[in-house]
Design an enzyme around this catalytic site. Structure first.
Site, PDB file in Angstrom:
ATOM      1  N   HIS A   1       0.508  -1.124   0.196  1.00 39.52           N
ATOM      2  CA  HIS A   1      -0.264   0.109   0.240  1.00 39.52           C
ATOM      3  C   HIS A   1       0.691   1.509  -0.084  1.00 39.52           C
ATOM      4  CE1 HIS A   1       0.276  -0.191   4.650  1.00 39.52           C
ATOM      5  NE2 HIS A   1       0.056   1.040   4.013  1.00 39.52           N
TER       6      HIS A   1
ATOM      7  N   ASP B   1      -0.044  -7.381   1.253  1.00 38.99           N
ATOM      8  CA  ASP B   1       0.409  -6.044   1.363  1.00 38.99           C
ATOM      9  C   ASP B   1       2.109  -6.622   1.425  1.00 38.99           C
ATOM     10  OD1 ASP B   1       0.159  -3.709   1.624  1.00 38.99           O
ATOM     11  OD2 ASP B   1       0.038  -3.635   3.679  1.00 38.99           O
TER      12      ASP B   1
ATOM     13  N   SER C   1       4.809   2.476   7.518  1.00 38.03           N
ATOM     14  CA  SER C   1       4.326   1.157   6.951  1.00 38.03           C
ATOM     15  C   SER C   1       5.745   1.096   6.049  1.00 38.03           C
ATOM     16  CB  SER C   1       3.367   2.465   5.847  1.00 38.03           C
ATOM     17  OG  SER C   1       1.459   1.894   6.429  1.00 38.03           O
TER      18      SER C   1
END
Length: 490
Positions: free
Chosen positions: A138, A168, A241
């Protein structure tokens, strides 16, 4: 393989988001993705346990010093569509403004429409000296340009070798050699209470370290059934992230990915992708440029105490099959609605989430032994696992709330209704009141079976219900979703 949506609502107020810092002209926040507990019964004991020996805390300073140069910042550029009704309002701060006195002013500005420039910032880490970088999918999703910034401030345009949205995971490559890289650990050896440390760039603050402990392992989140997340209390925020999660020895055991929040920031719970899973994804991407996940072709749900009693199970464990897709691996193996999967390829299955993870990590074409309970009797089947390409991976779901007794007005489906619903039979619910309504059953739902026995008439359903003293499990179809609903009988 997919799992039906739960009829009952999820816990209010919580929102899981990817820990990715995003800003636009203007800014919008990227929301993303919540619960399967792997439990074990405690052994009985006649005396209290003895004292646990004290240990020293990890040398966090040394872990950071050893690994900081292998942690990278990632920025992306692209475009995104923004509509006039997109929420929240235009906010240049990249969040809801918090206590900033200008936040109300910015929320009142008109919202732009159409294609808007988008920039995002995340983290990553080098896993080889020749420039292979791991991060979250992402982080680079939709990016036209990806830039990797090293700790010595050098910047490189990165090539995205491949991404896997199911897990992911994204693998990047920069044109550089002789680079520092991390040491990979073993996420399977992590236990609740182990020390962990995260390094990343929350809110763009590079080389930020935060520490905590593992608060759970094997955690399943809504929409994320293929990943057994590591849950920690290490502070992770937008911008973290894709950054690494280290164990007490300084080895990477996870990739920071998501947080639970109703504020947009860290609120005590964060989630990381196990590095063992990420390495398998990386190897597939580097070798072939793509990732293949296994698919069984069933809808599944967790087994609660009421369902366990209905299906004559010793304990509320396993994955209950609510639907078998035609021409799927499950159909060819002989799986049936009402089967409770208790082992997959020798691994005990405590809940739907565990089955989802096991199936997804099985290479398409491989055989898997599936041990089920059917009508109270054990049965072993063999499935040749299919491919999840173009299909939805299984997600775990909880059964709807229990009812005290049965109360519905039903009638058989017409031929047209059967064709629209894609079923051979069943009874449509015309009215649902009292306990049936409390259980989540609604007018328009279709009752397909009682404890796995297909029903064609109201009389047949009545007879099947009368055979039970305490409760029944009704297989309900709503739209394309099927789920067993346990109903206690008065």
């Amino acid at each position: 393989m997919k799992t039906p949506s739960v009829f009952a609502g999820a816990a209010a107020g919580l929102l899981a988001i990817g820990a990715l810092a995003v800003w636009m002209a203007p800014t919008v926040s990227r929301s993303a993705r919540a619960d399967t507990v792997m439990g074990a019964a405690a052994e009985s004991q006649t005396a209290p346990p003895g004292p646990i020996p004290l240990t020293t805390a990890p040398n966090y300073r040394a872990i950071v010093a050893q690994n900081r140069t292998a942690v990278v910042g990632i920025t992306t550029a692209g475009e995104t569509k923004v509509s006039s009704d997109q929420a929240p309002g235009w906010n240049p701060f990249g969040n809801d403004g918090g206590d900033n006195p200008l936040s109300q002013f910015f929320r009142q500005l008109p919202r732009p429409q159409g294609q808007m420039p988008m920039h995002a910032q995340g983290s990553g880490f080098l896993v080889s000296s020749d420039g292979i970088v791991l991060t979250n999918a992402h982080v680079v999703d939709g990016a036209k340009e990806v830039t990797v910034k090293l700790s010595d401030h050098r910047e490189f345009k990165a090539k995205v070798l491949g991404t896997d949205k199911t897990s992911d995971i994204a693998v990047l490559k920069i044109d550089a050699h002789g680079l520092p890289f991390v040491r990979i650990g073993n996420s399977d050896q992590l236990g609740v209470g182990d020390y962990v440390l995260a390094i990343g760039a929350p809110f763009g603050l590079e080389e930020t370290a935060t520490a905590g402990i593992v608060s759970a392992t094997g955690r399943s989140l809504p929409g994320e059934g293929a990943v057994p997340f590591i849950q920690t209390d290490a502070a992770v925020n937008p911008g973290n992230s894709g950054g690494p999660l280290f164990d007490a020895t300084g080895a990477v055991v996870g990739i920071n990915s998501q947080i639970y929040t109703n504020s947009g920031g860290y609120q005590g719970v964060s989630f990381a992708i196990p590095i063992n899973l990420a390495q398998g994804i990386e190897q597939q991407i580097v070798k072939t440029g793509k990732v293949e996940h296994g698919r069984l072709g069933v809808e599944i749900q967790n087994v609660n105490q009421s369902l366990a009693q209905s299906f004559k199970l010793a304990s509320p464990a396993g994955a209950l099959v609510a639907k078998v897709e035609p021409n799927s691996a499950a159909a060819r193996a002989g799986l049936m609605v009402g089967d409770v999967i208790q082992k997959y390829d020798g691994f005990p299955i405590a809940d739907a989430g565990q089955l989802s993870v096991r199936v997804s990590s099985t290479a398409p074409g491989n055989k898997a032994a599936i041990e089920v309970m059917r009508n109270g009797k054990p049965l072993t089947l063999t499935a040749v696992i299919g491919s999840a390409a173009g299909a939805t991976v299984a997600k775990n779901g909880d059964a709807a709330p229990e009812a005290k007794h049965l109360g519905m007005t039903l009638r058989p489906l017409t031929q047209e209704e059967r064709e629209q619903a894609g079923v051979a039979g069943g009874l449509i619910v015309e009215q649902a009141s009292g306990p049936a309504a409390d259980a989540g059953i609604q007018p328009g739902d279709v009752v397909l079976s009682v404890d796995g026995t297909a029903v064609q008439s109201v009389a047949q359903l009545r007879d099947l219900v009368h055979e039970h003293d305490k409760q029944v499990a009704l297989l309900i179809q709503r739209g394309d979703t099927r789920i067993f609903v346990p109903v206690e009988l008065g």
